[in-house]
Motif scaffolding. Structure first.
Motif: not given
Length: 188
Positions: A106-123
């Motif tokens: 959902d483009a209306s929801i901001l996703k926040i994380g630390q080293n989010l690139k890692y989490d996005l690859k895992v997901l």
């Protein structure tokens, strides 16, 4: 209502919850839509995102309001033979990620994380999320680096101390160390 949202008015999720069923997860999803942002973190078995097994997902919607969704909690001895059994009181990774996919996409929801690139690859390695554009995002590590490149460490513990005056629980308190160390999928 937006895709993935329940029709009934949301019941506020509890603070620091362990999410073990679809109804509890839906309360968190409703809270995410209400807030318009979510902090997300994956727990895995490796620092290498291409071989890491997903163990769980943490979500936070505001200060002091966070949950953990175990996806591969093990009970019993999880030795080299893999004798540990999957704990029965948890959502499957399939169920949890299918429920979270509309929020993540959902483009209306901001996703926040630390080293989010890692989490996005895992997901992204999960079939339920392949091809899903997870955006918009804010990565606290990248933001820190952009604002203070050579002034301090950009790790989560350092940023938490510097900006929130908070000391996170050391990982050794959760998983131990040395011979008694357990993997994150055994943390209860």
């Amino acid at each position: 209502p937006a895709a993935g949202r329940a029709e009934a008015p949301p019941t506020a999720p509890p603070t620091d919850a362990s999410v073990r069923d679809a109804a509890a997860l839906q309360r968190w999803i409703d809270d995410i839509y209400e807030r318009g942002a979510v902090a997300i973190d994956t727990e895995t078995t490796s620092l290498n995102e291409m071989e890491a097994e997903r163990v769980g997902v943490s979500l936070a919607t505001r200060p002091g309001k966070a949950c953990y969704i175990p996806l591969a909690l093990r009970v019993g001895e999880d030795d080299l033979r893999g004798d540990g059994k999957r704990a029965p009181d948890q959502l499957s990774a399939n169920e949890a990620l299918i429920a979270l996919a509309p929020v993540l996409g959902d483009a209306s929801i901001l996703k926040i994380g630390q080293n989010l690139k890692y989490d996005l690859k895992v997901l992204a390695r999960r079939p339920e999320l392949q091809g899903l554009a997870i955006a918009p995002i804010d990565d606290t590590m990248l933001l820190s680096y952009a604002q203070a490149a050579g002034l301090r460490s950009h790790g989560m513990d350092s940023l938490s101390a510097a900006h929130l005056d908070h000391t996170p629980i050391p990982i050794k308190e959760l998983i131990g160390s040395g011979k008694s160390q357990i993997t994150f999928n055994q943390v209860k």
